[in-house]
Design an enzyme around this catalytic site. Structure first.
Site, short mmCIF file in Angstrom:
data_model
loop_
_atom_site.label_atom_id
_atom_site.label_comp_id
_atom_site.label_asym_id
_atom_site.label_seq_id
_atom_site.Cartn_x
_atom_site.Cartn_y
_atom_site.Cartn_z
N GLU A 284 0.57 -1.20 -0.11
CA GLU A 284 -0.10 -0.19 -0.08
C GLU A 284 0.99 1.32 -0.21
O GLU A 284 0.35 2.29 -0.64
CB GLU A 284 -0.88 0.02 1.40
N HIS A 305 7.81 -27.13 -0.30
CA HIS A 305 7.54 -28.28 -1.23
C HIS A 305 6.32 -27.58 -2.11
O HIS A 305 5.51 -28.57 -2.67
CB HIS A 305 6.89 -29.25 -0.06
N LYS A 419 -13.97 0.76 -4.26
CA LYS A 419 -15.13 1.10 -3.35
C LYS A 419 -16.31 1.88 -4.22
O LYS A 419 -17.48 1.76 -3.76
CB LYS A 419 -14.40 2.09 -2.05
#
Length: 442
Positions: A284, A305, A419
């Site tokens: 951010e 793995h 948003k």
């Protein structure tokens, strides 16, 4: 060793001659910009001196509130998203017994508002039906969608279970000092409140009440956490940036050399959510203007793995930053087995951590040999004070690194795009034009 140390030899050895040193003046200028407060986003620098400026009275008050919640509640739900969630989660997970959730001892801290998962919220509500619970709601405005939904649901449930008056004694609001929906509600209902400082952004807020109260409710020493951060603050500000500047300079030198992805590596499962906090802090802060190192995180040896193959032999655009925890809380020795069918008698008598350390060393050698630069950060133990040091180290390095990169490390304009689209799709009042424009695209 009683402090965090930084080792960069395996990160800079593969750079072109002079590539690291040529960044030194730029890095120093970035540090000076940070401490002088002359750079972009300088109205969000309250975290820089926060550890030494946190009053003892505030710590004592937070501890008293935490004690009250612990006495009343079996469960406290911390409601928040982003920096209002990840910092506390990271510290609590790092310090907790890995199986504390199954022991049902003391007061547990759960989280909500960090997603919009309907099943998650239903299952949380169902779990809380037979629990004495309280709420710590964390929001500057009180209107951020994810935590606002969770708080509305949990507040209604708590009031139904214990009554409105008792519920008000079990809800703590951490919010703006004067304005916003949550501040208004807290004043109306008489909630205990703490302030989110105006000059501290969410992803830098773990050392404010945002992180300190949930951590204290979980039973950990927040005074030691802040003291550790204060030690790193002194080491950073009094030593021209110290190891935070060196880390910022190193990762930017690697970025300029084409290493676009940084992978934060741990060899201790308790640090998984520390990696999540770190990803938000750097992602951010730096991902702007089509620039920035992409932050990823892995848990070794588990991910050796799976992701280990890609890291060893995939595209050479990565570098690793390894958090190495030197000391463990417990000792487990591998036993001898007479049949030795698993072939492990060669390590019988060794501690599990010794095997883990050799896995770490072997992996670092293999990855460096495979063209993956490695930065190593050694931490004496998973303890409150050392975690405080580590938090401040990464925060300071993030600010310096952002300025080296040439972005504002303290804003997040890109977060707002989803948003606006979500509000338009939900037909929120005031978004009629956006709703029409989106529907035209569908």
């Amino acid at each position: 060793m009683d402090k965090i140390e930084l080792h960069i030899e395996n990160a800079v050895s593969g750079l072109k001659p002079g590539a690291f040193d040529s960044l030194a003046p730029v890095a120093q200028d970035a540090f000076n910009t940070l401490v002088s407060g002359n750079g972009a986003g300088n109205d969000f620098l309250g975290w820089v001196k926060l550890p030494t400026e946190t009053p003892h009275e505030l710590i004592a008050d937070i501890n008293a509130t935490a004690k009250s919640l612990r006495e009343k509640c079996q469960t406290v739900v911390a409601v928040g998203i982003g920096g209002s969630y990840l910092g506390a989660k990271a510290v609590i997970e790092a310090l907790s017994d890995s199986f504390a959730a199954y022991r049902h001892e003391g007061c547990e801290v759960l989280f909500a508002g960090q997603n919009i998962g309907e099943d998650y919220l239903y299952e949380l509500s169902d779990y809380l039906k037979n629990r004495q619970f309280g709420i710590v709601v964390i929001s500057k405005s009180g209107t951020t969608t994810e935590p606002a939904i969770a708080f509305r649901l949990l507040k209604e449930q708590l009031e139904k279970q214990v009554g409105r008056q008792e519920a008000a004694q079990r809800i703590v609001a951490i919010t703006d000092e004067k304005k916003g929906a949550l501040r208004s509600l807290a004043n109306e209902e008489g909630y205990k409140t703490y302030i989110i400082p105006d000059n501290v952004g969410g992803r830098f807020s773990v050392l404010t009440p945002v992180g300190l109260l949930p951590i204290a409710v979980a039973g950990f020493d927040i005074e030691a956490l802040v003291c550790g951060a204060a030690r790193m603050q002194h080491a950073t500000l009094n030593n021209q940036g110290g190891i935070a500047l060196t880390y910022a300079q190193t990762r930017n030198a690697l970025y300029q050399a084409g290493k676009k992805i940084e992978i934060l590596v741990n060899y201790n499962p308790k640090l998984h959510f520390f990696g999540e906090w770190w990803k938000q802090l750097y992602g951010e802060s730096e991902g702007k203007d089509h620039k920035g190192i992409y932050p990823a995180a892995v848990d070794f040896s588990t991910d050796l793995h799976s992701m280990g193959q890609w890291i060893q032999e995939g595209e050479r655009t990565i570098f690793e930053t390894v958090i190495s925890v030197l000391g463990q809380q417990h000792s487990v020795v591998i036993p001898t087995d007479d049949s030795n069918l698993d072939g492990l008698n060669y390590i019988a008598g060794k501690r599990v951590d010794e095997v883990n350390k050799m896995a770490e060393l072997g992996t670092r050698i293999a990855h460096v040999d495979g063209g993956v630069p490695n930065i190593r950060i050694t931490v004496p133990a998973l303890r409150e004070d050392y975690l405080g040091e580590l938090i401040y180290f990464f925060e300071a390095a993030c600010g310096i690194s952002g300025y080296i990169l040439g972005v504002n490390p303290f804003n997040q304009p890109g977060v707002e795009f989803y948003k606006r689209n979500m509000f338009a799709l939900l037909e929120k009042p005031g978004y009629e034009a956006e709703t029409a424009a989106i529907k035209a695209k569908l």
